[in-house]
Write an enzyme that holds these catalytic residues in place. Sequence first.
Site, PDB file in Angstrom:
ATOM      1  N   ASP A 182     -58.354 -16.640  46.344  1.00  0.00           N
ATOM      2  CA  ASP A 182     -57.925 -16.485  47.730  1.00  0.00           C
ATOM      3  C   ASP A 182     -58.947 -15.651  48.487  1.00  0.00           C
ATOM      4  OD1 ASP A 182     -55.930 -15.942  50.035  1.00  0.00           O
ATOM      5  OD2 ASP A 182     -54.721 -17.058  48.603  1.00  0.00           O
ATOM      6  N   HIS A 212     -54.426 -12.789  54.243  1.00  0.00           N
ATOM      7  CA  HIS A 212     -53.894 -13.901  53.456  1.00  0.00           C
ATOM      8  C   HIS A 212     -53.842 -13.559  51.973  1.00  0.00           C
ATOM      9  CE1 HIS A 212     -53.612 -17.900  51.566  1.00  0.00           C
ATOM     10  NE2 HIS A 212     -53.030 -18.273  52.696  1.00  0.00           N
ATOM     11  N   ASN A 302     -50.343 -27.406  55.100  1.00  0.00           N
ATOM     12  CA  ASN A 302     -49.613 -27.222  56.356  1.00  0.00           C
ATOM     13  C   ASN A 302     -50.031 -28.233  57.408  1.00  0.00           C
ATOM     14  OD1 ASN A 302     -48.706 -24.947  55.028  1.00  0.00           O
ATOM     15  ND2 ASN A 302     -49.864 -23.510  56.273  1.00  0.00           N
ATOM     16  N   SER A 365     -48.651 -21.608  51.569  1.00  0.00           N
ATOM     17  CA  SER A 365     -49.362 -20.631  50.732  1.00  0.00           C
ATOM     18  C   SER A 365     -48.392 -19.724  50.009  1.00  0.00           C
ATOM     19  CB  SER A 365     -50.272 -19.757  51.606  1.00  0.00           C
ATOM     20  OG  SER A 365     -51.460 -20.405  51.947  1.00  0.00           O
TER      21      SER A 365
END
Length: 480
Positions: A182, A212, A302, A365
């Site tokens: 990530d 994030h 998404n 996520s």
Amino acid sequence: MGSTLPYARYSPNLYPACEDAYRGSDGGCYDRPVALMSGGSSKGVTQKSGTGAGGNTQVAQDRRTVPNQLVAEIDSALTDAQADALARRHGLTRIVSQNIPLLGVTVGLFRIAGNRPLEAARLDLAGDGSVRSVQPNYRYLLQDQQGVPSEGDPAQYALAQLHLPQAHTLARGMNVTVAVIDSGVDAAHPELANTIADNFDALGSKEGPHVHGTGVAGAIAAHAKLMGGAPEVRILAIRAFGAGRSGAESTSYVILKGLDYAVLHGAQIVNMSFAGPKDTLIGRAVAATAAKGIVLVAAAGNAGAKSPPLYPAADPEVIAVSGTDAKDGLFTASNRGSHIALAAPGVDILLPAPDGKYQMTSGTSFSAAFISGIAALMLERNPALQPNEVRAILTGTARDIGAPGRDDLFGAGEADAFAAVTASSRTPAVPVVAVSDKLSQPPKAPDGNNTSVSRASDGSTPSTASDKSAANDANRPDAQ
């Protein structure tokens, strides 16, 4: 918990959507590349007059790949000087090359000189006897969407929907290692105290923690004012996403390095809360990782109802997770498809953010991160479980929502952590810690025995947060 937490309202909107120029009349993407959105408005592509369909295709290709870069498998026997000579023969510059034990190959990253079309350069390099395969360096995007903080603790609905309090009476993720590929994780955040076992920067950057990566790690392992899926898990924080044109992004080459590091450093689960196009090299790395008995979990994406499948979620070895809201409805932006395995909460989730702050955010996520946490609980309970068994238990114990039976929105349904952990044990145990009457009570299973050993990232034996581990161990069925 009250609503006085220091919210971080700066979560970037990395919601991938089709460029208007490539959207069909019915709104579909039709295998066009995803683009980045910021602040809710799409950034369109301006074309010069006279460009036809071929121009659109070239722009589309540029949006999903790093311009003028190729990733190639090259002969491992080549020295750096020989690899540089190979590049020059084909009008390229070698940026870097590295041996990837996961695939047993050497992978080089090359820059195309001049204005040659990417495909022409790819075919030219692929014809060299020292090269096994060549592909573009694809872009990958994180899968979160900015939300607006509201009163109270709406994010905590995920605990009840997933039956995590019950599951935590059986397991809390001890002795299980989850690699989080990530953006940067804030290891100093109180929610992640004594959780980050290792940090690796696949980018070689000096960027600080990012919202994030910190949020994803929190959904897996938060254990202070919040509660993640597996509060006593070990996390390998692998930074593969850094500042891009419109937010954090990564590439095929960097993600390959991240996967290789995760495998070499003992990951039992790999969380991949990002999405991109179909990528042959990453697909091979994913298959090789799964073949080593490592569980792979990914965000479905998404990009919405009309998007084609995004990867690595659509790779067959990966558990693809779609998102739900507090009413068990589908997250509007969630990808759908026959590859979706199951669903988990992903709307208005309260998570840690850098500098001791918190963020309210949405995205598949975080749905994926919850599933990685549940998988860690299952592996603590039964370390012998193989990836296909983890998938089978998760889908077999999921709570059916939406249309009866499996569907393309929720897969097998919404995950049930307690049922999954109970089914993972050869001799399931009875939970003995009181659970709120507001939570539905799954059926209890016969008592059993399970021994766990606490862990520490520095060789000592600290608690996970304050003395929470010791307090919880006293309440675990094993200790009764």
